[in-house]
Design an enzyme around this catalytic site. Sequence first.
Site, mmCIF file in Angstrom:
data_model
loop_
_atom_site.group_PDB
_atom_site.id
_atom_site.type_symbol
_atom_site.label_atom_id
_atom_site.label_comp_id
_atom_site.label_asym_id
_atom_site.label_seq_id
_atom_site.Cartn_x
_atom_site.Cartn_y
_atom_site.Cartn_z
ATOM 1 N N GLU A 127 0.864 -1.183 0.000
ATOM 2 C CA GLU A 127 0.000 0.000 0.000
ATOM 3 C C GLU A 127 0.899 1.230 0.000
ATOM 4 O O GLU A 127 1.371 1.686 1.023
ATOM 5 C CB GLU A 127 -0.914 -0.003 1.223
ATOM 6 C CG GLU A 127 -1.962 1.091 1.164
ATOM 7 C CD GLU A 127 -2.740 1.250 2.455
ATOM 8 O OE1 GLU A 127 -3.810 1.870 2.407
ATOM 9 O OE2 GLU A 127 -2.268 0.769 3.495
ATOM 10 N N ALA A 138 -1.880 8.486 7.361
ATOM 11 C CA ALA A 138 -0.769 8.291 8.284
ATOM 12 C C ALA A 138 0.509 7.837 7.588
ATOM 13 O O ALA A 138 1.518 7.579 8.248
ATOM 14 C CB ALA A 138 -1.161 7.272 9.353
ATOM 15 N N HIS A 192 -5.579 6.026 -1.575
ATOM 16 C CA HIS A 192 -4.808 7.192 -1.129
ATOM 17 C C HIS A 192 -4.638 8.145 -2.314
ATOM 18 O O HIS A 192 -3.537 8.549 -2.666
ATOM 19 C CB HIS A 192 -3.464 6.759 -0.537
ATOM 20 C CG HIS A 192 -3.606 6.108 0.801
ATOM 21 N ND1 HIS A 192 -3.653 6.819 1.984
ATOM 22 C CD2 HIS A 192 -3.755 4.801 1.140
ATOM 23 C CE1 HIS A 192 -3.815 5.980 2.996
ATOM 24 N NE2 HIS A 192 -3.881 4.745 2.513
ATOM 25 N N HIS A 213 -9.947 0.553 0.540
ATOM 26 C CA HIS A 213 -10.750 1.090 1.648
ATOM 27 C C HIS A 213 -11.594 2.307 1.236
ATOM 28 O O HIS A 213 -11.268 3.445 1.507
ATOM 29 C CB HIS A 213 -9.942 1.350 2.925
ATOM 30 C CG HIS A 213 -8.629 2.048 2.803
ATOM 31 N ND1 HIS A 213 -8.458 3.244 2.127
ATOM 32 C CD2 HIS A 213 -7.409 1.731 3.320
ATOM 33 C CE1 HIS A 213 -7.213 3.628 2.240
ATOM 34 N NE2 HIS A 213 -6.558 2.724 2.945
ATOM 35 N N ASN A 216 -12.133 6.079 2.714
ATOM 36 C CA ASN A 216 -10.952 6.522 3.454
ATOM 37 C C ASN A 216 -9.823 6.907 2.508
ATOM 38 O O ASN A 216 -9.484 6.162 1.592
ATOM 39 C CB ASN A 216 -10.468 5.426 4.409
ATOM 40 C CG ASN A 216 -11.500 5.066 5.456
ATOM 41 O OD1 ASN A 216 -11.955 3.929 5.532
ATOM 42 N ND2 ASN A 216 -11.898 6.027 6.272
ATOM 43 N N ASP A 270 -7.922 -4.277 7.468
ATOM 44 C CA ASP A 270 -6.953 -3.183 7.562
ATOM 45 C C ASP A 270 -6.356 -3.158 8.970
ATOM 46 O O ASP A 270 -5.996 -2.107 9.491
ATOM 47 C CB ASP A 270 -7.632 -1.850 7.225
ATOM 48 C CG ASP A 270 -6.644 -0.761 6.824
ATOM 49 O OD1 ASP A 270 -5.784 -1.040 5.975
ATOM 50 O OD2 ASP A 270 -6.741 0.364 7.350
ATOM 51 N N LEU A 295 -6.915 8.090 15.557
ATOM 52 C CA LEU A 295 -7.181 6.788 14.940
ATOM 53 C C LEU A 295 -6.054 6.424 13.984
ATOM 54 O O LEU A 295 -5.731 7.173 13.066
ATOM 55 C CB LEU A 295 -8.507 6.836 14.184
ATOM 56 C CG LEU A 295 -8.931 5.554 13.457
ATOM 57 C CD1 LEU A 295 -9.249 4.446 14.448
ATOM 58 C CD2 LEU A 295 -10.145 5.837 12.564
ATOM 59 N N GLY A 297 -5.459 2.738 13.174
ATOM 60 C CA GLY A 297 -5.610 1.414 12.585
ATOM 61 C C GLY A 297 -6.801 0.681 13.164
ATOM 62 O O GLY A 297 -7.368 1.052 14.202
#
Length: 363
Positions: A127, A138, A192, A213, A216, A270, A295, A297
């Site tokens: 990823e 993050a 991402h 995801h 997100n 995840d 947050l 994970g």
Amino acid sequence: MPNDYVLYGRHVFTGNALLNNQSIHIQNGIINNIEPFDDAHSPQQIFDYISPAFIDAQIYGANELLLSAFPNSKSIWALQTHCKQWGTLHFLPTIATNTKEIMYAGIDAVKQYWREGGKGCLGLHLEGPWINKEKRGAHIESIVHSPTITEVEELLAYGKGVIKMITLAPEVCNETIIEIIKQAGIIISAGHSNASFEEATHAFNNGIPTVTHLYNAMSPLSHRAPGMVGATFLHPTVYASIIPDGYHVHFEAVKIACKQMPNRLFAITDAVTTTHTGPYQHTLNGNKYESNGILSGSALTMHQAFKNLVNRVNINITDALAMCSTIPAKVLKLDDEIGYIKKNYKANIIMLNSELNIISCLD
């Protein structure tokens, strides 16, 4: 267990339908027949539910062994033990944006795990680091970058047969790069990413088959800019993973996605683990992990993901089981051998009780 035996299920999810009162005949680990049994003369043990085992396409570590912090086969064995406990017999250990050295060590770890006889790990999911800095979350900003052809070719050569999936932002990777990865047989997942609706749709039309995801770390759905979320909803074939833990995604947002993407949405955990070393450090706080109070994970298991889909998202058991088994098998191009209870398929099976808790599993 003997080489030749029969399982009996009150409800058997085959990957296509939920059938009542079915017997599953297994020989040498392969399903060789499925047929109804007579309820009036039922066998002594009948499981309430039988399903293909769960598959997790994105998990980072377990038992305080985050793969990127401890890139060795011991970490992958820990993942296998953890996953199997919760009905997941196949998984993709994942490394978030990291250095070349860590990614290569992760590849070596998978190879060593396989040499040691491991069979739960299907390969490696990378990823990043070829993602959009604006949507890095993050991930380590200093390592995030657009790749060169040489960098990609060297990584794919080193990871041949090991790298199964790469999450990248399509807007930061040119089409030559995308084609090189596709030709290597690696599944590309868009994530991402700050891609516009048009950029995302173009990427999907040109062979990116899935999204990492959903919601997100991606351009959101807005009334004047539908973004990657909107493109994912409207595209006829693209799949998407989602984290149904109630923290990463509100359960009502999961419900919306399920309605927009029937048969195209699948669950991932995840999940991370308690970690006190390296750039990705996580501390368990209730049912989630945090880093400095933020947050960082998931603490999800695939079994809990399944139960959340049934009990919190309120979708039917058939669809929830498919999201945790059959659909990820399709995404990973393994639906010709796992993800179904079907003649000549591997007997990778889980058995559950009436409360949907796991009784046992076969691998």
